[in-house]
Design a protein around this motif. Structure first.
Motif: not given
Length: 414
Positions: A38-53
């Protein structure tokens, strides 16, 4: 470049650096999580969001409200997911949340975009999410949340002050640029048009006849043009002979100045509301009458202003009758702290000593009633300074305290 642009650039770098920090914490604590996936999934979403924005926080135009709400939602979601991923014991010990200090970037975005109020609102939401995640108030939680709230409010306030300073500076630069352009135009016009008009006026007066009328018109246009290049377009009432009334240059009006109260029309001006005396004296200006006024409104009760303007008109009538149609007159309006003074000066032959007293004894009461009587009723004074061959100067003074009493007396009479 806007004064707040460096803040957006710093926020962009902050988001990247804090993301790397959060990823490092996740890797370091991977074996300690109850649900590491669960932590890995959230960090992946956080990384993708930061990169896209990444470019969304590059400027105020790109950082929209919708993005800020989404950014804050990602941070709050990570905070609230922490109890589902990490153990209760680690949370009680003060282990950082999943987004860790990346959350502060979302709060700072609100502060930079909307000022301290937006920053305070966003930090309050983050504080509430942290209290829910921790299950109550703890000393370290309160300390950390206080820092978040104070920092967001402080930065938001600094941004508001910077924006106000930037607007003031931009306005000052516009005024400076306009002043320089006006000075350049004034120099060019003075070297060409104004000199030609002055020459036409002098030659027309010397030749006489129809040329004298042409010279008079050229003199009026010279005065109007000098006023235009000095103070910008000034709209004045027209004098009795149809020429446009012109005043000497004054201070440039400020866009933020309050509107000047209008003066009621008609004789007597019974309305005792505030009135700008400049508006009553300006119609007297013309080719042979120069009016000099302050740059700010000279406010008096309308009745007092009307009587004072009538006294000035009577003084100018005396100039035309006794000094001749070719005499030049000057009107100077001064707004002193305790009184309003109007000086009417001419270049006529002057008044022989004792002539005013003899005229009053003979029953010619123009000066005694039209001028001195009006000023006496207003609680003011009228003084004549003259010498044969040196013109005449009339000083009309109205104390502001007397003007207030005259207003109250008029109200009581009604």
């Amino acid at each position: 470049m806007s004064v707040e642009q460096p803040l957006w650039q710093a926020l962009t770098a902050y988001r990247v650096l804090t993301l790397l920090y959060a990823l490092g914490l996740c890797v370091y604590s991977f074996d300690d999580y109850d649900h590491p996936i669960g932590a890995v999934v959230y960090m992946a979403v956080l990384t993708l969001w930061t990169a896209l924005t990444f470019r969304m926080v590059a400027s105020a135009e790109r950082c929209t409200r919708r993005f800020l709400v989404g950014d804050l939602g990602i941070a709050v979601t990570g905070i609230l997911l922490t109890p589902l991923v990490d153990s209760h014991d680690r949370i009680a010990e003060g282990t950082p949340t999943l987004p860790s200090i990346w959350t502060m970037g979302a709060v700072l975005g609100f502060a930079i975009k909307g000022g301290w109020r937006w920053g305070a609102s966003a930090s309050t939401v983050v504080c509430a999410a942290n209290v829910i995640e921790r299950g109550g108030f703890a000393q370290d939680t309160v300390h950390m949340l206080s820092l978040v709230w104070v920092a967001s409010v402080g930065i938001g306030y600094v941004v508001e002050v910077a924006r106000a300073s930037e607007r003031t500076l931009a306005r000052a630069l516009r005024i400076e640029a306009a002043t320089r352009e006006r000075e350049r135009l004034a120099r060019d016009i003075h070297d060409s048009v104004l000199q030609v008009l002055a020459m036409v006026q002098r030659r027309g007066a010397a030749i006489g006849g129809e040329a004298a009328e042409l010279g008079r018109m050229a003199g009026e246009q010279e005065i109007a043009l000098r006023t235009l290049v000095s103070t910008g377009l000034v709209t004045r009432p027209r004098t009795g002979d149809g020429t446009e009334a012109v005043a000497d240059p004054g201070a440039l009006p400020d866009a933020d100045d309050p509107p000047v109260p209008p003066c009621p029309p008609g004789p007597g001006r019974s309305d005792d509301g505030p009135c700008d005396l400049r508006a009553l004296l300006a119609p007297h200006a013309g080719s042979r009458v120069t009016f000099s006024e302050p740059g700010a409104p000279v406010l008096l009760p309308a009745g007092v202003a009307g009587e004072l303007a009538a006294a000035v008109g009577a003084s100018l009538d005396n100039v035309r009758v006794h000094a001749g149609e070719d005499a030049h007159a000057w009107i100077l309006l001064e707004d002193e702290p305790d009184a309003v003074m109007v000086t009417v000066r001419d270049d006529g032959p002057g008044i022989p000593e004792g002539r005013l007293a003899d005229a009053e004894a003979e029953g010619r009461l123009g000066v005694a009633l039209s001028i001195r009587g009006r000023l006496r009723d207003l609680g003011g004074t009228a003084e004549w300074i003259s010498a044969p061959g040196q013109g005449t100067e009339v000083e009309l003074t109205v104390p502001k305290a007397s003007a207030k009493k005259a207003k109250q007396k008029g109200e009581a009479a009604r």
